[in-house]
Scaffold this motif. Structure first.
Motif, PDB file in Angstrom:
ATOM      1  N   LEU A 244       1.379   6.840  -9.313  1.00 21.05           N
ATOM      2  CA  LEU A 244       2.161   7.244  -8.206  1.00 21.05           C
ATOM      3  C   LEU A 244       2.800   8.586  -8.772  1.00 21.05           C
ATOM      4  O   LEU A 244       3.138   9.580  -8.212  1.00 21.05           O
ATOM      5  CB  LEU A 244       3.259   6.285  -8.063  1.00 21.05           C
TER       6      LEU A 244
ATOM      7  N   LYS B 225      -1.857  -2.693  -3.814  1.00 23.61           N
ATOM      8  CA  LYS B 225      -1.168  -3.543  -4.786  1.00 23.61           C
ATOM      9  C   LYS B 225      -2.515  -4.272  -5.403  1.00 23.61           C
ATOM     10  O   LYS B 225      -3.333  -4.788  -4.696  1.00 23.61           O
ATOM     11  CB  LYS B 225      -0.254  -4.535  -4.084  1.00 23.61           C
TER      12      LYS B 225
ATOM     13  N   THR C 133       0.840  -1.329   0.009  1.00 19.76           N
ATOM     14  CA  THR C 133       0.070   0.007   0.013  1.00 19.76           C
ATOM     15  C   THR C 133       0.851   1.059  -0.110  1.00 19.76           C
ATOM     16  O   THR C 133       2.065   1.448   0.623  1.00 19.76           O
ATOM     17  CB  THR C 133      -0.958  -0.024   1.404  1.00 19.76           C
TER      18      THR C 133
ATOM     19  N   PHE D 167      -3.431   3.737  -2.276  1.00 15.24           N
ATOM     20  CA  PHE D 167      -3.059   2.951  -3.555  1.00 15.24           C
ATOM     21  C   PHE D 167      -2.849   1.300  -2.868  1.00 15.24           C
ATOM     22  O   PHE D 167      -2.216   1.133  -2.202  1.00 15.24           O
ATOM     23  CB  PHE D 167      -2.183   3.352  -4.420  1.00 15.24           C
TER      24      PHE D 167
ATOM     25  N   LEU E  53      -2.635   0.508  -7.573  1.00 18.20           N
ATOM     26  CA  LEU E  53      -1.220   0.816  -7.275  1.00 18.20           C
ATOM     27  C   LEU E  53      -0.272   0.477  -8.465  1.00 18.20           C
ATOM     28  O   LEU E  53       0.000  -0.374  -8.606  1.00 18.20           O
ATOM     29  CB  LEU E  53      -0.720   0.276  -6.025  1.00 18.20           C
TER      30      LEU E  53
END
Length: 250
Positions: free
Chosen positions: A126, A117, A103, A115, A121
């Motif tokens: 990002l 996984k 996370t 976010f 994510l």
């Protein structure tokens, strides 16, 4: 304290010279007239101020972050408070070459986003989140969070970075984030967990426990959101001990 009170980003100006400037009443760029230092250094400071004004007009604090020691980057915060991104990650272990980020939480201007996984994510998310920030704030992120993200997602984190661990040490605040929070009276809305608990919670989620993920996300968000009051306290204390103390001695 704002960047405009600072002179140590200038080559040849250390803390002693900066304090001497402050003690002589030169506490802001506007007050610099070259009388306290020699002509060569005065020219250098004047060039720094001229270039610095242009950078600040664009909201760009990167040149100052590059020139300031890690323990002094708290000076950037006041200038870009509303555009600061507080960030914390959770992982399945300590080695970015073989472990995963589970996370990532970003907290900026009162909004908190996490976010996860295999859900949302991704490197693009990002990069987009960080592109909106003028300053990145972490705790031990210089050695852990940022290198982990760069390795796992092949992203280049170039946003100016304030790692709170270093200014905390300057104030004698040692230990991890939670220990420092307790010392400063910063509350959490959930029971205290650890990095080891974060790994356990992720594996429990992988085995089908959705509640474990909810707890992990809540833990990650608490770490991230609490960095904002920590930054405020640390900045205020260092402002008093570094800047105001010199002004009172003038």
């Amino acid at each position: 304290m704002r960047i405009e009170n600072s002179f140590i980003p200038v080559q040849g100006v250390g803390e002693v010279t900066e304090r001497r400037l402050w003690e002589h009443g030169v506490t802001h760029w506007d007050e610099f007239d070259g009388s306290v230092v020699g002509p060569t250094l005065a020219d250098r400071i004047e060039a720094f101020i001229d270039e610095g004004r242009d950078h600040l007009a664009r909201g760009d604090v990167a040149p100052f972050a590059e020139a300031l020691p890690a323990a002094s980057r708290w000076r950037l915060y006041e200038n870009v408070r509303d555009d600061t991104c507080f960030l914390d990650i959770e992982t399945t272990g300590l080695d970015a070459s073989c472990e995963d980020v589970t996370t990532v939480t970003c907290h900026r201007d009162g909004e908190t986003t996490t976010f996860v996984k295999d859900r949302d994510l991704t490197a693009r998310r990002l990069a987009n989140e960080l592109a909106e920030a003028s300053l990145l704030v972490t705790f031990n992120g210089q050695r852990f969070d940022v290198p982990f993200l760069e390795t796992c997602f092949d992203v280049d984190v170039t946003v100016p970075h304030l790692d709170l661990m270093y200014p905390c040490k300057k104030l004698g605040l040692d230990g991890g984030l939670k220990a420092i929070e307790r010392e400063l009276g910063i509350d959490r809305d959930m029971p205290e967990l650890s990095g080891r608990d974060a790994v356990r919670l992720w594996h429990e989620y992988e085995r089908g426990d959705d509640g474990a993920l909810e707890t992990l996300v809540e833990y990650n968000r608490a770490d991230t959101v609490n960095m904002e009051p920590l930054t405020e306290i640390v900045s205020d204390r260092l402002h008093e001990t570094v800047f105001e103390a010199a002004r009172l001695d003038a």
